[in-house]
Design an enzyme around this catalytic site. Structure first.
Site, PDB file in Angstrom:
ATOM      1  N   GLY A  16      46.635  49.018  35.823  1.00 31.96           N
ATOM      2  CA  GLY A  16      45.318  49.153  34.927  1.00 31.96           C
ATOM      3  C   GLY A  16      44.572  50.606  35.864  1.00 31.96           C
ATOM      4  NE  ARG A  30      47.311  50.264  42.430  1.00 31.04           N
ATOM      5  CZ  ARG A  30      46.598  48.806  42.061  1.00 31.04           C
ATOM      6  NH1 ARG A  30      47.012  47.413  41.288  1.00 31.04           N
ATOM      7  NH2 ARG A  30      45.808  48.155  42.964  1.00 31.04           N
ATOM      8  NE  ARG A  77      36.264  57.921  26.739  1.00 31.23           N
ATOM      9  CZ  ARG A  77      35.562  57.812  25.679  1.00 31.23           C
ATOM     10  NH1 ARG A  77      34.918  56.657  26.720  1.00 31.23           N
ATOM     11  NH2 ARG A  77      34.813  58.003  24.393  1.00 31.23           N
ATOM     12  NE  ARG A 105      47.788  43.639  34.400  1.00 32.45           N
ATOM     13  CZ  ARG A 105      47.573  43.915  34.931  1.00 32.45           C
ATOM     14  NH1 ARG A 105      46.952  45.561  35.353  1.00 32.45           N
ATOM     15  NH2 ARG A 105      46.392  43.256  36.022  1.00 32.45           N
ATOM     16  CB  SER A 151      46.467  43.215  42.126  1.00 34.80           C
ATOM     17  OG  SER A 151      45.589  43.964  41.455  1.00 34.80           O
ATOM     18  CG  ASP A 171      42.475  38.628  44.813  1.00 27.98           C
ATOM     19  OD1 ASP A 171      41.749  37.434  44.454  1.00 27.98           O
ATOM     20  OD2 ASP A 171      42.720  39.241  44.302  1.00 27.98           O
ATOM     21  NE  ARG A 178      44.221  44.945  47.437  1.00 27.78           N
ATOM     22  CZ  ARG A 178      43.918  44.876  46.742  1.00 27.78           C
ATOM     23  NH1 ARG A 178      43.449  44.995  45.612  1.00 27.78           N
ATOM     24  NH2 ARG A 178      42.405  43.592  47.113  1.00 27.78           N
TER      25      ARG A 178
END
Length: 236
Positions: free
Chosen positions: A20, A24, A43, A87, A90, A204, A217
């Protein structure tokens, strides 16, 4: 070149990993791909193409949520010929046995709504992963020390959820984790006859309130990326 992806023809690989976060995507490309080149900056949604173990791979940010991912997934498949999309991201755990840093490979992705709902009208379409990709990811994961879960997840269309009743029912019915993109990715891939999968790292926990510190992470996400790459490049 499309409205949202500035890559030239031939610059997007048939294999695409979709985190996402565009930063990353940059980190994963620089860490795992050989000769990675930036092919999209439109963008600020960064995309990179390089090679992994001799296979061409693109890592393209998708943005947060199903509407954003839908734009990139549609253009990648329709205009650039992407065939395998995974995909990487997290997720929040929804079961006691799923712990922080565990990996979840999403067999199915339940949702209240996706951008594709209008296609189906009264039909409750069931988005699911490509079986061969899922099997390859599972096989790759079993060669690591990661604790891996395979099953259903929930793709939420909101981040700040205020439906404890819905969460309770999903927990009751064995939903492993919640994220925000996979259901639409699985649906769009099915529409174009492509392969899709989501490999997720638990960052989480909805039941315990635990959360993975931000500085840890990237180290935890590396295993997820390697498993996704191994699955995407395995013999179909």
């Amino acid at each position: 070149m499309t409205v949202h992806i500035g890559a030239k023809p031939g610059e997007i690989a048939e294999i695409v990993l979709m985190p996402g976060d565009p930063m990353r995507a940059k980190w994963a490309a620089e860490t795992f791909l050989k000769d990675a080149t930036c092919v999209n900056e439109v963008r600020g949604m960064l995309g990179f193409t390089g090679t992994w173990n001799g296979s061409r791979v693109t890592i393209q940010g998708s943005g947060m949520g199903m509407p954003s991912l839908s734009i990139y997934a549609n253009e990648l498949m329709r205009d650039y010929g992407a065939k395998t999309l995974i995909r990487i991201g997290s997720a929040g755990a929804m079961q006691q046995e799923v712990a922080i840093r565990d990996l979840v490979i999403a067999m199915t992705a339940s949702t209240i709504s996706t951008p594709s709902c209008g296609f189906f009208k009264e039909l409750n379409y069931a988005p699911c992963a490509d079986w061969k990709l899922l099997h390859s990811a599972w096989a790759a994961a079993k060669k690591t020390d990661a604790k891996v879960h395979v099953g259903g997840i929930y793709s939420s269309d909101v981040f700040y959820d205020e439906r404890p009743d819905l969460n309770e029912q999903m927990q009751r019915h064995g939903v492993l984790a919640v994220e925000m993109e996979a259901a639409e990715l699985y649906t769009v891939a099915a529409r174009y006859g492509c392969r899709a999968l989501a490999v997720l790292t638990i960052s989480d926990h909805l039941l315990t309130g635990e959360a993975l510190p931000s500085d840890e992470r990237e180290r935890s996400f590396g295993e997820m990326v390697e498993i996704a790459l191994a699955a995407a490049t395995a013999e179909p």
